[in-house]
Design an enzyme around this catalytic site. Sequence first.
Site, PDB file in Angstrom:
ATOM      1  N   GLU A 121       0.661  -1.157   0.029  1.00 18.13           N
ATOM      2  CA  GLU A 121      -0.038   0.006   0.078  1.00 18.13           C
ATOM      3  C   GLU A 121       0.983   1.300   0.022  1.00 18.13           C
ATOM      4  O   GLU A 121       2.048   1.222   0.661  1.00 18.13           O
ATOM      5  CB  GLU A 121      -0.959   0.107   1.370  1.00 18.13           C
ATOM      6  CG  GLU A 121      -1.973   1.175   1.143  1.00 18.13           C
ATOM      7  CD  GLU A 121      -3.010   1.115   2.346  1.00 18.13           C
ATOM      8  OE1 GLU A 121      -2.798   0.163   3.314  1.00 18.13           O
ATOM      9  OE2 GLU A 121      -3.927   2.070   2.267  1.00 18.13           O
ATOM     10  N   GLY A 261       3.596   2.388  10.725  1.00 17.72           N
ATOM     11  CA  GLY A 261       3.334   1.674  11.921  1.00 17.72           C
ATOM     12  C   GLY A 261       3.253   0.276  11.651  1.00 17.72           C
ATOM     13  O   GLY A 261       3.662  -0.560  12.226  1.00 17.72           O
ATOM     14  N   GLU A 298      -4.853  -2.849  12.760  1.00 15.38           N
ATOM     15  CA  GLU A 298      -4.614  -3.591  11.625  1.00 15.38           C
ATOM     16  C   GLU A 298      -5.702  -4.794  11.869  1.00 15.38           C
ATOM     17  O   GLU A 298      -6.161  -5.022  10.660  1.00 15.38           O
ATOM     18  CB  GLU A 298      -3.364  -4.120  11.733  1.00 15.38           C
ATOM     19  CG  GLU A 298      -2.087  -3.003  11.628  1.00 15.38           C
ATOM     20  CD  GLU A 298      -2.372  -1.794  10.943  1.00 15.38           C
ATOM     21  OE1 GLU A 298      -2.921  -2.038   9.495  1.00 15.38           O
ATOM     22  OE2 GLU A 298      -2.073  -0.771  11.135  1.00 15.38           O
ATOM     23  N   HIS A 301      -9.094  -3.617  10.203  1.00 14.11           N
ATOM     24  CA  HIS A 301      -8.994  -3.516   8.983  1.00 14.11           C
ATOM     25  C   HIS A 301      -9.565  -4.879   8.065  1.00 14.11           C
ATOM     26  O   HIS A 301      -9.839  -4.640   7.058  1.00 14.11           O
ATOM     27  CB  HIS A 301      -7.732  -3.316   8.508  1.00 14.11           C
ATOM     28  CG  HIS A 301      -7.221  -1.778   8.337  1.00 14.11           C
ATOM     29  ND1 HIS A 301      -8.193  -0.852   7.734  1.00 14.11           N
ATOM     30  CD2 HIS A 301      -6.264  -1.043   8.609  1.00 14.11           C
ATOM     31  CE1 HIS A 301      -7.672   0.484   7.471  1.00 14.11           C
ATOM     32  NE2 HIS A 301      -6.437   0.109   8.287  1.00 14.11           N
TER      33      HIS A 301
HETATM   34  N1  B3K Z   1      -2.887   0.959   5.694  1.00 11.59           N
HETATM   35  C1  B3K Z   1      -1.545   1.156   6.105  1.00 11.59           C
HETATM   36  C2  B3K Z   1      -0.736   2.314   5.719  1.00 11.59           C
HETATM   37  C3  B3K Z   1      -0.107   2.414   4.509  1.00 11.59           C
HETATM   38  C4  B3K Z   1       0.720   3.695   4.240  1.00 11.59           C
HETATM   39  C5  B3K Z   1       1.336   3.774   2.999  1.00 11.59           C
HETATM   40  N2  B3K Z   1       2.244   4.786   2.699  1.00 11.59           N
HETATM   41  C6  B3K Z   1      -1.464   1.252   7.789  1.00 11.59           C
HETATM   42  C7  B3K Z   1      -2.835   1.444   8.409  1.00 11.59           C
HETATM   43  O1  B3K Z   1      -3.223   2.405   7.989  1.00 11.59           O
HETATM   44  O2  B3K Z   1      -3.301   0.561   8.901  1.00 11.59           O
HETATM   45 ZN    ZN Z   2      -5.174   2.044   8.815  1.00 14.49          ZN
END
Ligand code: B3K
Ligand code: ZN
Length: 898
Positions: A121, A261, A298, A301
Amino acid sequence: MLRTDTPVTVHRKDYTPPAFAFEHVDLVLELDPARTVVTNTLRFTRQAPGPLVLAGEELELVGVSLDGKPLADARQAADCLTLPELPAQGTLEIVTACQPAANTSLSGLYVSNGNFFTQCEAEGFRKITYYLDRPDVMSTFRVTLRAQRAAYPVLLSNGNLVSERELPDGRHEAVWEDPFKKPAYLFALVAGKLECIEERIVSASGKEKLLQVWVEPQDLPKTRHAMDSLIHSIRWDERRFGLELDLDRFMIVAVGDFNMGAMENKGLNIFNTKYVLANAQTATDADFGNIESVVGHEYFHNWTGNRVTCRDWFQLSLKEGLTVFRDQEFSADMMGSESGRAVKRIEDVRVLRQVQFPEDAGPMAHPVRPDSYEEINNFYTVTVYEKGAEVVRMYQTLLGRDGFRKGMDLYFQRHDGQAVTCDDFRAAMADANGRDLTRFGRWYSQAGTPVVAVRTAWDGADGSLTLTLSQSCPKVGIETHPGTPDKLPFHIPFALGLLDADGADLPLQLAGEHQPGATTRVLDFTEAEQSFRFINLPRGAEPPLPSLLRDFSAPVIVDAEYSEAQLTFLLAHDSDPFNRWEAGQRLTTRALLQLVADSQAGRELKLDPALVAALRTVLNDQQLSPAFREQALTLPAEAYLAERMGVADPAAIHRARQFMREALARALQADWLAAFEANATPGEYSPDAVSSGKRALRNLALGYLADSGDAAMQALAGAQYQSADNMTDRSAALSALVNTFAPGREAALADFYQRFEQDALVIDKWFALQGMQRGTVGPQGSHAGKHTIDTVRALMQHPAFNLRNPNRARSLIFSFCAANPAQFHAEDGSGYAFWAEQVLALDAINPQVASRLARVMDRWQKYALPLRDRMRAALEQVAAASDLSRDVREIVSKALAP
Ligand code: B3K
Ligand code: ZN
């Protein structure tokens, strides 16, 4: 990475659906640090006429074939592969090679400490193979990993392990299959020498799940808290949202080199070690809390992001705002008490105001759903994340918890397995509750922080109070460009209560209602100006006292004229703990801004005894939890104060705040000492909310005591440093010693380094403490001659410093540039020169990290002369450099835009 002088702006309005669908992708990776060969076999269906244009960066093309026959007319460019004239359906095989060991951007496939990791990502998958690298192209994946067994005994990817076998020449193979369709940004692989702890749990519906936390072998003893956090997250999502883990297996892997993170790859979350590894000796209470929240984030998500994903990157807040809201609620619930929830809310609002409000007022201001970008990685912002979470929270405030849950249920019922938009989410909330949320949509399309002005009119004879709210939100950032439509009023859920003369909540009845309702009321404030008349209040000369925007019910600035006596009264009595804290912050902010003005005018600085008395009362109020008292006694940050000034003067802000700290340290010395002693946490360390709250108050007290300048008090810090049995107490003591230049400072710094030399995350703390240290120019103007920039420059030469490791770069460079305003903004411009050097040095290695550092200068126009001119010069210096990444170029050019 692509470096270009002609920036390309991507617009939300230009979205078109993909011309091809991919039903299934089969990837075979021959892992080799120098040259990894990837065979990508994908089944496609054409959806619209035209060529197939696949994104790819830094790839060596080995071959392309269609249905088994080589394709002659594939055209390769720097950032894509174009395949004209494909049939309606077919199978493509694309073979490419990439160079993981040379990949310092930490995007795509890279090597960290000898192991392989991926980060896809937002657009990293295109560095692994040619692909339709966009979130609305969802496919099932089968992944075959091959590597030398000795160097890479563990081979992981998304989903379920379907087979393993030995290969000739010491190589081995693992095959993974992910049954869920996903966009490429959720692809992941890990290969290397790792070990795990594991647990088996049974999900709410009775299915067995395998949970693993993978780390380098020496770190195994630091994984328990992450595993517990994962289990708590799984249970919480089952309870609160009825959402279960959908895979048989869920893995977390920690890596020391990581740009942010953590990352929610399907079934294989990859984490910065900072958000996994913890034990009492090496991690602070804050670290334990952050691990819980990031593990939760996470994991959450998996539904909000993975099962339902984003149609395009403009919709990023669809998954990020929602998932931050979920992790905030999770952490709040884990606090285990109402007062704990309030403390969590205070912490979240602090971040919003200190970081997001400035972003929303500066050159990078953008709506929660941006309309354009040059580099999408620059839009993983506090606006998309934290303000996005506030927007989601407002649905819950407007619809109630049950209404919000109904909206979530409908959202999943409608969109499971799809790539959707923020409007789809809003429609689910509206439809599930039969509410019109059209106007609410403006929170997604307009940037800026609304200011809500509050006027009251009291009719004592009648017992009615009329509250008139008016909102304004001038254009900011890109909205100021010609042709942008005028801004319209927001739908603001405005929660409030009314206090009687004893501080008790009054029942609230609006004109037109038959009987009074609850004591906290959420007003639907939707117009530029609106009046609300509360009736049947106790008659008399004195109006009830409003407690406004309870629990911070909307991300706005409330402009209300409170007297100091009224704020002191709210601080002592408000039943809404957030607003109790808020009243204290208003009091201290007001006093600090006055001190800043006094300091600028060369007047003598004095502290109002009434303020000291109000703070003493809170500090000694045993009814309040230690964690809450710590929040209430923590002064507003220098960055927050700068934002509150028309023209920011970091040196005067620092002088004023430091004066107040030292004055409070002396005036309340006995009280601080009592708080310090009463809040010891003997016995085995535990990071629970009550114990960490005690440590927070005790260490706040220690910091103040050390600031009193009294040698006996500073000796307390020295003693605590020596005797501490946990990192929270040890690092707080070290920080007090470092910042007060107390005797024993150098010895403690040396001891700390030696003690933790082998532990990268602790050495990061050692660098960070020094990057954030005060200079020795005292409030009386005594020049002991020590400027933090000299320390920072010296530390850049330390053998343990390494610009390539983002955590280390952040620990020293970002701590200085972003968390030490008074030193960074030294009048001679030395901080800015350092900033320019480091942005350019980092940009050559890792554009994402460089561009984060570049953002430090966003607010340059707000600073007093000569700082403003020097900041602009530094920005111009960076902008003039050749070969800038798209990431840094976007930031500096927006900062300098007229
Ligand atoms: N979705 C990822 C972040 C990705 C960043 C790309 N530059 C982490 C998070 O928000 O959970
Ligand atoms: Zn996130």
